[in-house]
Design a protein around this motif. Structure first.
Motif, mmCIF file in Angstrom:
data_model
loop_
_atom_site.group_PDB
_atom_site.id
_atom_site.type_symbol
_atom_site.label_atom_id
_atom_site.label_comp_id
_atom_site.label_asym_id
_atom_site.label_seq_id
_atom_site.Cartn_x
_atom_site.Cartn_y
_atom_site.Cartn_z
ATOM 1 N N ASP A 153 13.358 -13.866 15.476
ATOM 2 C CA ASP A 153 14.022 -12.783 14.759
ATOM 3 C C ASP A 153 13.706 -12.846 13.266
ATOM 4 N N PHE A 154 13.704 -14.056 12.696
ATOM 5 C CA PHE A 154 13.419 -14.233 11.268
ATOM 6 C C PHE A 154 11.981 -13.842 10.942
ATOM 7 N N VAL A 155 11.030 -14.310 11.768
ATOM 8 C CA VAL A 155 9.618 -14.006 11.515
ATOM 9 C C VAL A 155 9.367 -12.505 11.600
ATOM 10 N N GLY A 156 9.974 -11.849 12.596
ATOM 11 C CA GLY A 156 9.783 -10.413 12.720
ATOM 12 C C GLY A 156 10.308 -9.648 11.518
ATOM 13 N N LYS A 157 11.491 -9.993 11.043
ATOM 14 C CA LYS A 157 12.087 -9.269 9.917
ATOM 15 C C LYS A 157 11.406 -9.592 8.597
ATOM 16 N N THR A 158 10.953 -10.845 8.437
ATOM 17 C CA THR A 158 10.420 -11.284 7.142
ATOM 18 C C THR A 158 8.945 -10.955 6.975
ATOM 19 N N TYR A 159 8.145 -11.214 8.000
ATOM 20 C CA TYR A 159 6.696 -11.119 7.854
ATOM 21 C C TYR A 159 6.076 -9.913 8.560
ATOM 22 N N PHE A 160 6.662 -9.475 9.666
ATOM 23 C CA PHE A 160 6.061 -8.396 10.444
ATOM 24 C C PHE A 160 7.097 -7.314 10.759
ATOM 25 N N PRO A 161 7.609 -6.635 9.731
ATOM 26 C CA PRO A 161 8.653 -5.615 9.989
ATOM 27 C C PRO A 161 8.174 -4.464 10.868
ATOM 28 N N ILE A 162 6.855 -4.240 10.896
ATOM 29 C CA ILE A 162 6.336 -3.158 11.725
ATOM 30 C C ILE A 162 6.507 -3.456 13.217
ATOM 31 N N TYR A 163 6.617 -4.766 13.552
ATOM 32 C CA TYR A 163 6.783 -5.159 14.958
ATOM 33 C C TYR A 163 8.175 -5.763 15.208
ATOM 34 N N VAL A 164 9.145 -5.385 14.386
ATOM 35 C CA VAL A 164 10.449 -6.026 14.462
ATOM 36 C C VAL A 164 11.129 -5.783 15.814
ATOM 37 N N LYS A 165 10.903 -4.629 16.431
ATOM 38 C CA LYS A 165 11.532 -4.360 17.727
ATOM 39 C C LYS A 165 11.005 -5.313 18.806
ATOM 40 N N GLU A 166 9.704 -5.542 18.789
ATOM 41 C CA GLU A 166 9.115 -6.453 19.776
ATOM 42 C C GLU A 166 9.633 -7.873 19.580
ATOM 43 N N PHE A 167 9.736 -8.298 18.328
ATOM 44 C CA PHE A 167 10.269 -9.640 18.059
ATOM 45 C C PHE A 167 11.730 -9.753 18.494
ATOM 46 N N GLN A 168 12.500 -8.699 18.288
ATOM 47 C CA GLN A 168 13.904 -8.732 18.701
ATOM 48 C C GLN A 168 14.037 -8.798 20.222
#
Length: 616
Positions: A452-467
Motif C-alpha cells: 500500500d505504501f509503495v503504491g501511494k508513494t512511488y506509483f500513484p498511477i497503479y495505486v488501485k492494483e497495489f491496493q
C-alpha cells in the motif's frame, strides 16, 4: 551515494583497521565486526528514514545490510577455533565485500558500477579461499574468479560500445547471468558455497547473486531493451532455472551444496516473476505487471532472509560436527535443538508451504500467473500456465529436498561419531538465525502495508492494483497468523496433557531387535534415490553398490556420484579447447627479445595501416 558516505567510511575504516591488526586476532575481530555493525545499522537507518526518487536500489540494498549484520555476528562464533588466527584477513575482506555491495546498489554511473562490481568479486574471492590449506577451496576460488572476470568482460562491452538494444540485452544477460546462476552460467555456485565459510555463503547467496538482477534491470532492460523480448526471455529462462536448480538440489548429499542449488532455484523463481511483470508492461496489463514486480520484490527479500539463515545454520552444523556430508549426520535435533528447530522453520518457509512467509511472498507470483492465464492473449496464457505449473512443481520438489535435509541431518540416530559428539553452538551463532526467521515472519505481516505504501508513494498511477494486492496479502497474512497461533496452542495443550497423564516414554516396537540403530534408517542418498531415478535422464547418477546378500548382512553400501551436466558436458570441453589453444600460443613466448621487438613493430605497422585506411 552521498547519503551513505558516513556508513561507507565506517565500514572502510573497519576493513583497514582489521588488516593493520592482523597480528592481533581479537583486536582485528573487534575492529572489523564493530565497524561493520555500526556502518550497517547507520545505513539501515538512512534507508528507512530517507526516501529516494525510485526505490529499486534500496530494495536490493536492504538484504545486503541485514545479512551483513547477521553474518557478522555469526562469524564471531564460526571463526573461534576455525581460522581465528587469521581474523584480520577475514574481517578485512568481509568488510570490503559488504562495502563494495553497498557501492553496487548506489552507483550512479556505469563506471562506478563496474568498479564496485570488480572489487566485490575480488574481495569475495579472497573469502572463498579462506581455508587456504584446502585444495577444493582453491579450485572453487579460481572457478569463481574466472566467472567474475568473464562476466566483467561482457559488462565492459555493454558499457563501452554503442550496440543495438537487443545485443546489449543479450550481453548483459550473459554478464549478469554469470552472477545470478542461469543455466550453464551457474558453474561457480555449487563449488564456491561449500568451500567458503558459512557467513560468507550467507551474504553471497542471500544478497550478492541477487545484485545480478539489479544490474540486468538497470543496464540490460531499462536502457532501451524491448520489454516484451526481455519478459519472454526472463520468464522462460526462469522456469528452466527453477526446475533444473531444485532437481540438482534434491540429489546432493553435501548440505551446503544442496543449499547452493536451492539458491539457483530461487533465482529462477525471481526471474519468472520479473519476466511476468515485464510481459504485463508489454501487453498493457497493469495487474499482471504490478503483481509480477511485487512478487519479485517480496521473494527477493524473503529469499535473502531465509536462505541467509539456512546457510548460517549449516555453518553451525559444520562447526558442531566438522562435516557437511549429510550421510554422516543424523540425530542432531537432540544435540542442537535450537539450531535444528530454526533450520526446520527456515527450510519449510523457503519451500513456500502455507502458512509460512515464503508462501505469502510466492502468493504474489501465483497471482501474476493467474492474471496471465485469464488475459485472453494466447501466448501469454501458455507461458503463464507454464509458470504456474512449474512453480508449483518446483515447490513440491523443494519440499522433498528440505525433507531430505531435515531428516538426514536432524532426525533419527547419529550415523557417525562426529554427529554423536556434536553439541549446541554459542549464542552469537544461534541468535542471527533466530532473528532472520523472525524478520521473515515480520515481513509477511508487513507485506500488505508495504504494498500500500509503495503504491501511494512511488506509483500513484497503479495505486488501485497495489491496493488490491494489499487486500489479498492481508487475508493471507491473517490466516497464516491464525494457523501459527492454533499450532502453538495445540502444542502447549498436548504437552500439558502428556505431563499430567504420567505416560511412560520408551522406544517403539523394533521388529525383534533390542534397539534401533543408525543402520536401519534412511541416509540422505537413499532418501532421494527414487527422485534421482525419476530425473535420471537429467542427473545421470553414477552408483557403486555393495548389494544385500544375506538375511543379516555385515556389509552393504551404496555410493552415488552426480556430476553437474553443465560442467561436465559443456564447460570441461570448453576449458579443454582453451587449454589446447593456449598450448599452441605458448610457443610465441620464446624468451627472445628480438622476437618480441619484431612482434611489436609488426603490430605498430598494422595499427598505422588501419588508421590510414580509416582516414581515406
Amino acid at each position: 551515494m552521498e547519503r551513505f558516505f558516513l556508513p561507507a567510511l565506517i565500514i572502510g575504516a573497519g576493513a583497514l583497521a582489521a588488516f593493520l591488526l592482523k597480528r592481533k586476532p581479537v583486536a582485528a575481530a573487534v575492529a572489523g565486526c564493530g565497524a561493520l555493525t555500526a556502518g550497517a545499522l547507520s545505513a539501515l537507518a538512512l534507508t528507512f528514514f530517507t526516501c529516494t526518487a525510485y526505490p529499486r536500489s534500496d530494495i536490493f540494498l536492504l538484504p545486503v545490510l541485514v545479512l551483513a549484520l547477521a553474518a557478522g555476528f555469526h562469524s564471531l562464533g564460526y571463526l573461534s577455533g576455525h581460522g581465528s588466527e587469521r581474523s584480520g584477513y577475514y574481517w578485512c575482506f568481509f568488510d570490503l565485500t559488504v562495502l563494495a555491495m553497498i557501492f553496487v546498489t548506489q552507483a550512479q554511473t556505469s563506471m562506478q558500477f563496474l568498479l564496485a562490481w570488480e572489487i566485490m568479486g575480488a574481495a569475495s574471492f579472497a573469502l572463498v579461499i579462506f581455508d587456504r590449506e584446502s585444495v577444493k577451496a582453491w579450485s572453487a576460488g579460481w572457478i569463481y574468479l574466472i566467472a567474475c572476470h568473464a562476466g566483467a568482460a561482457f559488462l565492459i562491452t555493454v558499457f563501452c560500445f554503442p550496440l543495438a538494444p537487443a545485443v546489449l540485452f543479450t550481453l548483459a544477460l550473459i554478464g549478469f547471468g554469470l552472477k545470478i546462476g542461469f543455466p550453464l552460467l551457474h558453474v561457480w555456485l555449487p563449488e564456491a558455497h561449500p568451500a567458503a565459510p558459512a557467513p560468507v555463503s550467507a551474504i553471497m547467496s542471500g544478497a550478492m547473486i541477487e545484485l545480478g538482477f539489479l544490474g540486468l534491470l538497470t543496464y540490460g532492460i531499462f536502457m532501451g531493451a524491448n520489454w516484451m523480448l526481455a519478459g519472454w526471455v526472463l520468464t522462460v529462462l526462469g522456469i528452466i532455472t527453477a526446475v533444473g536448480g531444485i532437481i540438482f538440489a534434491v540429489a546432493q548429499s553435501n548440505l551446503k551444496k544442496l543449499l547452493a542449488y536451492s539458491s539457483i532455484e530461487n533465482m529462477g523463481i525471481l526471474s519468472t516473476a520479473l519476466g511476468l511483470g515485464l510481459l504485463g508492461k508489454a501487453y498493457d496489463l497493469d495487474m499482471l505487471m504490478v503483481s509480477g514486480f511485487a512478487g519479485a520484490g517480496a521473494h527477493l527479500m524473503n529469499h535473502a532472509l531465509l536462505k541467509g539463515g539456512l546457510f548460517l545454520a549449516a555453518g553451525s552444523v559444520f562447526k558442531a560436527t566438522g562435516t557437511l556430508d549429510m550421510d554422516e549426520m543424523g540425530g542432531l535435533l537432540k544435540r542442537m535443538p535450537r539450531t535444528g528447530t530454526f533450520f526446520i522453520f527456515h527450510g519449510l518457509s523457503l519451500c513456500g508451504l502455507p502458512p509460512s512467509s515464503g508462501f505469502a511472498a510466492e502468493f504474489l507470483i501465483y497471482t501474476a500467473a493467474l492474471v496471465g492465464v485469464t488475459s485472453g492473449i494466447t501466448p501469454l496464457i501458455a507461458v503463464s500456465a507454464a509458470a504456474l505449473v512449474f512453480t508449483a512443481l518446483t515447490g513440491g520438489v523443494a519440499a522433498a529436498a528440505f525433507a531430505k535435509a531435515i531428516g538426514a541431518v536432524f532426525c533419527g540416530e547419529p550415523r557417525s561419531e562426529k554427529a554423536a559428539n556434536a553439541g549446541e553452538v554459542s549464542m552469537c551463532m544461534r541468535m542471527p538465525v533466530v532473528m532472520l526467521f523472525l524478520a521473515s515472519f515480520a515481513l509477511m505481516i508487513a507485506l500488505p502495508f508495504a504494498l500500500d505504501f509503495v503504491g501511494k508513494t512511488y506509483f500513484p498511477i497503479y495505486v488501485k492494483e497495489f491496493q488490491r494486492l494489499s487486500q489479498l496479502t492481508s487475508a493471507v497474512a491473517f490466516f497464516s497468523c491464525c494457523a501459527v497461533a492454533l499450532v502453538a496452542v495445540f502444542t502447549v495443550i498436548h504437552k500439558m496433557l502428556v505431563c499430567k497423564s504420567g505416560q511412560r516414554v520408551s522406544i517403539t516396537w523394533d521388529c525383534g531387535y533390542a534397539k534401533p540403530t543408525a543402520k536401519m534408517e534412511y541416509t540422505a542418498t537413499s532418501f532421494s534415490r527414487s527422485i534421482v531415478d525419476f530425473f535420471g535422464f537429467l542427473l545421470r547418477p553414477e552408483r557403486k553398490t555393495v548389494p544385500v546378500k544375506e538375511v543379516f548382512p555385515e556389509n552393504a553400501s551404496i555410493e552415488e556420484n552426480i556430476e553437474d551436466g553443465g560442467i561436465s558436458r559443456f564447460w570441461q570441453p570448453v576449458f579443454s579447447l582453451f587449454g589446447k589453444a593456449a598450448d599452441k600460443i605458448h610457443v610465441l613466448q620464446s624468451g627472445s627479445l628480438h622476437f618480441y621487438l619484431l612482434v611489436l613493430v609488426i603490430t605498430l605497422l598494422a595499427m598505422l595501416g588501419f588508421a590510414v585506411m580509416k582516414g581515406n
